[in-house]
Scaffold this motif. Structure first.
Motif, PDB file in Angstrom:
ATOM      1  N   HIS A 219      -6.161   0.784  16.275  1.00 12.36           N
ATOM      2  CA  HIS A 219      -6.515  -0.580  16.653  1.00 12.36           C
ATOM      3  C   HIS A 219      -6.583  -0.737  18.163  1.00 12.36           C
ATOM      4  N   HIS A 220      -7.426  -1.668  18.579  1.00 12.65           N
ATOM      5  CA  HIS A 220      -7.533  -2.028  19.985  1.00 12.65           C
ATOM      6  C   HIS A 220      -7.005  -3.446  20.177  1.00 12.65           C
TER       7      HIS A 220
ATOM      8  N   LEU B  48      -9.835   4.271   6.860  1.00 13.05           N
ATOM      9  CA  LEU B  48      -8.783   4.718   7.779  1.00 13.05           C
ATOM     10  C   LEU B  48      -7.776   3.611   8.046  1.00 13.05           C
ATOM     11  N   LYS B  49      -8.276   2.445   8.456  1.00 18.04           N
ATOM     12  CA  LYS B  49      -7.376   1.365   8.849  1.00 18.04           C
ATOM     13  C   LYS B  49      -6.653   0.746   7.666  1.00 18.04           C
ATOM     14  N   GLY B  50      -7.361   0.578   6.567  1.00 22.39           N
ATOM     15  CA  GLY B  50      -6.783  -0.135   5.435  1.00 22.39           C
ATOM     16  C   GLY B  50      -5.962   0.717   4.498  1.00 22.39           C
ATOM     17  N   HIS B  51      -6.224   2.029   4.482  1.00 23.77           N
ATOM     18  CA  HIS B  51      -5.554   2.878   3.499  1.00 23.77           C
ATOM     19  C   HIS B  51      -5.047   4.199   4.074  1.00 23.77           C
TER      20      HIS B  51
ATOM     21  N   GLU C 280       0.840  -1.196   0.000  1.00 22.88           N
ATOM     22  CA  GLU C 280       0.000   0.000   0.000  1.00 22.88           C
ATOM     23  C   GLU C 280       0.877   1.249   0.000  1.00 22.88           C
ATOM     24  N   ARG C 281       0.652   2.121  -0.941  1.00 24.32           N
ATOM     25  CA  ARG C 281       1.470   3.324  -1.050  1.00 24.32           C
ATOM     26  C   ARG C 281       1.045   4.371  -0.026  1.00 24.32           C
ATOM     27  N   GLY C 282       2.005   4.990   0.603  1.00 26.83           N
ATOM     28  CA  GLY C 282       1.743   6.145   1.452  1.00 26.83           C
ATOM     29  C   GLY C 282       1.305   5.835   2.862  1.00 26.83           C
ATOM     30  N   VAL C 283       1.125   4.563   3.243  1.00 28.63           N
ATOM     31  CA  VAL C 283       0.698   4.251   4.600  1.00 28.63           C
ATOM     32  C   VAL C 283       1.274   2.898   5.005  1.00 28.63           C
ATOM     33  N   SER C 284       1.638   2.791   6.256  1.00 26.23           N
ATOM     34  CA  SER C 284       2.180   1.533   6.780  1.00 26.23           C
ATOM     35  C   SER C 284       1.343   1.092   7.964  1.00 26.23           C
ATOM     36  N   ALA C 285       1.541  -0.154   8.356  1.00 30.42           N
ATOM     37  CA  ALA C 285       0.801  -0.690   9.495  1.00 30.42           C
ATOM     38  C   ALA C 285       1.090   0.113  10.757  1.00 30.42           C
TER      39      ALA C 285
END
Length: 473
Positions: free
Chosen positions: A67-68, A154-157, A55-60
């Protein structure tokens, strides 16, 4: 040609959300030859949704704050090392054969698409749930989104759906959505909860047995308070307006019966409305195998399972939201029980049974405290779209009832095409059932879909589920 797996697994888990991860980890730990299959690129499901590695521009790491209980996620993912993993494999149906079960998938790894089959002696289904929606004037405008869809972006991208966002609906899920948006740079103009916190006073026993839930809710409340985001209770969005996209929403107060208070209208400018009314269990695969169902506290159709997560079909276990929407903690416990038993373990740890009982009690309390308020059907006009795929207005359903004396889901499909579009009633099925005055148990046809995941005719042509025994044979 269909790729047929020559290896037969002892346990195959469908779904890599909290329930599926816990099931696969437990089964593998117990020594069973285990596989887990999921449509996602990385495990986690919707709850622990992460960006794809490319995914470009975002990391985990950049979305970790959304995340909880990431410690549990990391522990479960580490436990998958002993299981075969099939990511980007979309399950479109499940059948039975002499050796057990055949899971029919579309393999989309590498950007291609080919049909494949995975085989196992026992099956654990953990398909999860999706956003439950009810229609209102303007809900089909661009910018009106499900709360889950906003959070998935939000979470995925790492994408904020809009800059001026209002969050509305009912249930605890609204709080993490609003908090996540605020922490990611959006201006959240308010959270409008249709229910009242006083309803929880009738559920103190369930709350006391799940004090950890209070801490989780308080953490989101602190984020909202710190950013001065107002939370309004007994408040509901009754319409959305705009030219080419949503520009403003109209809000009204609700009385103690869930009816709007005349004269309480208020308009707010927004560019995104995130709305959610809880979740609907995803039952296509259990229904395809003939698993028995029941109606849950919130009116949803759910799978019936015994104390060890066994369904009514021998060799099939079900865990997570398909057994009743109750959150990630409950899904994880149910998955661990299902995986342990499916692997052939002699017993289940008593702590797991105790934890499941307490969490299920809390889930039931949540449903009772956050019902979809009465009276929303009365606010629909004849031109309000109910089925967005087929553009079926409320007036068409009302005419069907009044002029043709038709009141069931099958009639709605045949006479109005409601539920016949691309989403196959995932979006409108609940609403159509309510409009027709039918209980979930009488509108199960909206949940029965022979193809549970879209696939091309080319992929379908290379697969042959008809060759295997059907549940009725």
């Amino acid at each position: 040609m269909t790729s047929k797996s020559e290896r037969i697994f002892d346990v195959l888990v469908v779904g890599a959300g909290p329930a599926g991860l816990a099931a696969a980890t437990s089964a593998a730990r117990a020594g069973a030859r285990t596989a887990i299959v999921d449509a996602g690129v990385v495990p986690g499901g919707q709850y622990w949704r992460h960006p794809a590695p490319n995914e470009r521009g975002v990391s985990a790491a950049e979305v970790a704050h959304l995340h909880h209980d990431l410690a549990t996620y990391r522990r479960l993912v580490a436990g998958l090392a002993a299981a075969a993993q099939f990511s980007q494999h979309h399950v479109w149906t499940v059948t039975r054969d002499r050796d057990g079960f055949v899971v029919h998938v579309v393999d989309r790894t590498g950007g291609g698409e080919r049909a494949a089959e995975l085989r196992s002696r026992r099956l654990i289904l953990a398909p999860g749930a999706y956003d439950r929606q009810i229609p209102f004037p303007g809900w089909d405008l661009p910018g009106v989104m499900t709360a889950g869809g906003v959070q998935a972006l939000l979470k995925g991208h790492g994408v904020v759906a809009g800059q001026r966002v209002l969050v509305a609906g009912t249930g605890p899920f609204l709080l993490p959505v609003a908090a996540g948006l605020a922490e990611s740079g959006a201006s959240v103009v308010g959270v409008h909860e249709a229910g009242s916190p006083l309803a929880w006073l009738r559920e103190l026993g369930a709350v006391i047995r799940n004090v950890g839930k209070l801490g989780e809710g308080a953490s989101y409340a602190r984020v909202l308070a710190r950013r001065r985001i107002p939370v309004h209770t007994r408040s509901v969005v009754v319409s959305a307006d705009g030219t080419d996209a949503v520009e403003r929403v109209t809000i009204m107060r609700l009385d103690h019966r869930g009816r709007v208070v005349p004269g309480s209208e208020r308009t707010m400018a927004v560019d995104v409305l995130a709305v959610g009314w809880g979740f609907t269990p995803q039952l296509e695969l259990p229904l395809a195998l003939g698993c028995a169902t029941r109606v849950d506290v919130d009116g949803s159709l759910v799978c019936e399972v015994d104390d060890e997560q066994r369904s009514s079909v021998e060799g099939v276990f079900v865990a997570g939201e398909a057994c009743g929407v109750g959150g990630a903690a409950l899904a994880t416990v149910e998955g661990e029980i299902a995986g342990t038993v499916a692997a052939g373990a002699a017993s289940v740890a008593p702590r797991l049974r105790r934890s499941r009982a307490a969490l299920r009690r809390f889930a039931q309390a949540m449903h009772r405290s956050h019902p979809v308020p009465a009276g929303w059907v009365d606010r629909l006009s004849d031109d309000t779209t109910v089925c967005r795929c087929e553009e079926v207005p409320f007036g068409a359903l009302r005419s069907m009832q009044q002029d043709l004396d038709a009141h069931d889901g099958r009639s709605a499909k045949m006479l109005t095409r409601a539920g016949m579009g691309y989403c196959q009633a995932r979006t409108c099925g609940y609403a159509v059932g309510c409009i027709l005055g039918q209980e979930a148990s009488r509108t199960s046809g909206f949940a029965e879909r022979p193809v549970s995941s879209p696939l091309t005719l080319g992929a379908l042509a290379t697969s042959s589920p008809a060759e295997h025994d059907s549940p009725a044979s």
